[in-house]
Design a protein around this motif. Structure first.
Motif, PDB file in Angstrom:
ATOM      1  N   GLU A  58       0.744  -1.224  -0.005  1.00  0.00           N
ATOM      2  CA  GLU A  58       0.136   0.203  -0.031  1.00  0.00           C
ATOM      3  C   GLU A  58       0.899   1.102   0.176  1.00  0.00           C
ATOM      4  N   SER A  59       2.083   0.996  -0.159  1.00  0.00           N
ATOM      5  CA  SER A  59       3.088   2.460  -0.147  1.00  0.00           C
ATOM      6  C   SER A  59       4.105   2.357  -1.045  1.00  0.00           C
ATOM      7  N   THR A  60       4.446   3.406  -1.362  1.00  0.00           N
ATOM      8  CA  THR A  60       5.611   3.333  -2.402  1.00  0.00           C
ATOM      9  C   THR A  60       6.723   2.879  -1.764  1.00  0.00           C
ATOM     10  N   ARG A  61       7.019   3.375  -0.514  1.00  0.00           N
ATOM     11  CA  ARG A  61       8.141   2.931   0.440  1.00  0.00           C
ATOM     12  C   ARG A  61       8.243   1.436   0.455  1.00  0.00           C
ATOM     13  N   ASP A  62       7.247   0.703   0.680  1.00  0.00           N
ATOM     14  CA  ASP A  62       7.123  -0.684   0.795  1.00  0.00           C
ATOM     15  C   ASP A  62       7.564  -1.349  -0.637  1.00  0.00           C
ATOM     16  N   TYR A  63       7.039  -0.652  -1.819  1.00  0.00           N
ATOM     17  CA  TYR A  63       7.165  -1.234  -3.006  1.00  0.00           C
ATOM     18  C   TYR A  63       8.761  -1.192  -3.207  1.00  0.00           C
ATOM     19  N   LEU A  64       9.204  -0.090  -3.061  1.00  0.00           N
ATOM     20  CA  LEU A  64      10.854   0.042  -3.027  1.00  0.00           C
ATOM     21  C   LEU A  64      11.528  -1.150  -2.239  1.00  0.00           C
ATOM     22  N   ARG A  65      11.148  -1.455  -1.142  1.00  0.00           N
ATOM     23  CA  ARG A  65      11.774  -2.401  -0.227  1.00  0.00           C
ATOM     24  C   ARG A  65      11.666  -3.549  -0.904  1.00  0.00           C
ATOM     25  N   PHE A  66      10.564  -4.075  -1.477  1.00  0.00           N
ATOM     26  CA  PHE A  66      10.557  -5.425  -2.218  1.00  0.00           C
ATOM     27  C   PHE A  66      11.332  -5.323  -3.306  1.00  0.00           C
ATOM     28  N   LEU A  67      11.227  -3.991  -3.964  1.00  0.00           N
ATOM     29  CA  LEU A  67      12.206  -4.127  -5.313  1.00  0.00           C
ATOM     30  C   LEU A  67      13.718  -4.479  -5.031  1.00  0.00           C
ATOM     31  N   SER A  68      14.050  -3.864  -3.987  1.00  0.00           N
ATOM     32  CA  SER A  68      15.409  -4.102  -3.408  1.00  0.00           C
ATOM     33  C   SER A  68      15.741  -5.545  -3.076  1.00  0.00           C
ATOM     34  N   MET A  69      14.972  -6.097  -2.469  1.00  0.00           N
ATOM     35  CA  MET A  69      14.775  -7.579  -2.401  1.00  0.00           C
ATOM     36  C   MET A  69      15.027  -8.339  -3.464  1.00  0.00           C
ATOM     37  N   LYS A 114      14.034   3.884  -9.799  1.00  0.00           N
ATOM     38  CA  LYS A 114      14.314   5.307 -10.147  1.00  0.00           C
ATOM     39  C   LYS A 114      12.996   5.935 -10.115  1.00  0.00           C
ATOM     40  N   ALA A 115      11.973   5.630 -11.108  1.00  0.00           N
ATOM     41  CA  ALA A 115      10.728   6.111 -11.190  1.00  0.00           C
ATOM     42  C   ALA A 115      10.015   6.114  -9.780  1.00  0.00           C
ATOM     43  N   LEU A 116       9.932   5.206  -9.093  1.00  0.00           N
ATOM     44  CA  LEU A 116       9.343   5.085  -7.667  1.00  0.00           C
ATOM     45  C   LEU A 116       9.950   6.089  -6.877  1.00  0.00           C
ATOM     46  N   ARG A 117      11.359   6.179  -6.818  1.00  0.00           N
ATOM     47  CA  ARG A 117      12.091   7.206  -5.811  1.00  0.00           C
ATOM     48  C   ARG A 117      11.483   8.437  -6.087  1.00  0.00           C
ATOM     49  N   GLY A 118      11.426   8.614  -7.422  1.00  0.00           N
ATOM     50  CA  GLY A 118      11.150  10.198  -7.858  1.00  0.00           C
ATOM     51  C   GLY A 118       9.478  10.353  -7.429  1.00  0.00           C
ATOM     52  N   LYS A 119       8.726   9.402  -7.574  1.00  0.00           N
ATOM     53  CA  LYS A 119       7.304   9.515  -6.858  1.00  0.00           C
ATOM     54  C   LYS A 119       7.285   9.851  -5.603  1.00  0.00           C
TER      55      LYS A 119
END
Length: 135
Positions: A58-69, A114-119
């Motif tokens: 439910e959050s971009t921050r969580d999304y980025l964490r999973f993309l990091s994994m 990169k796009a998600l970090r920008g958002k």
């Protein structure tokens, strides 16, 4: 807007990578089927799974964490495939297509992150902040 992880090019590419890894480990000697082969398959399954789970968060921050994994699992695949080659477990010619797919997934993951970090910097908390056609 992306409403489903299956619409993401990076997810589709990571699924193709997982299939390629499974096809590669079939070529391993029988004594490695439960060693390095199992590790490779686990990492290969992890990449699209993390992309899917992050997309569902439910959050971009969580999304980025999973993309990091997913990125970490991708590095595992690249390392383990190269190790299998060095150990002579698989024909080096069979490895090139797998590593090419891994490179493609890596580039797509990098673009999506990169796009998600920008958002995230813009304050957007939507888990679906970008069109799927780019990733």
């Amino acid at each position: 807007m992306v409403t489903d992880f299956r619409d993401l090019r990076v997810w589709e590419a990571s699924m193709a990578l997982a299939e390629a890894v499974y096809e590669l480990v079939v070529k391993f000697p029988a004594e490695e089927r439960y060693g390095l082969a199992t590790q490779l398959k686990r990492a290969a399954v992890s990449v699209p799974s993390c992309i899917a789970e992050g997309n569902a968060r439910e959050s971009t921050r969580d999304y980025l964490r999973f993309l990091s994994m997913a990125k970490g699992s991708l590095a595992e695949i690249q390392t383990q495939v190269q190790l299998a080659t060095r150990l002579g477990l698989v024909d080096p010619a069979l490895v090139d297509p797998v590593l090419a797919k891994a490179t493609s997934v890596s580039l797509l993951l990098q673009s999506l992150r990169k796009a998600l970090r920008g958002k995230l910097q813009q304050g957007d908390r939507s888990p679906f902040p970008i069109p799927h056609s780019r990733f």
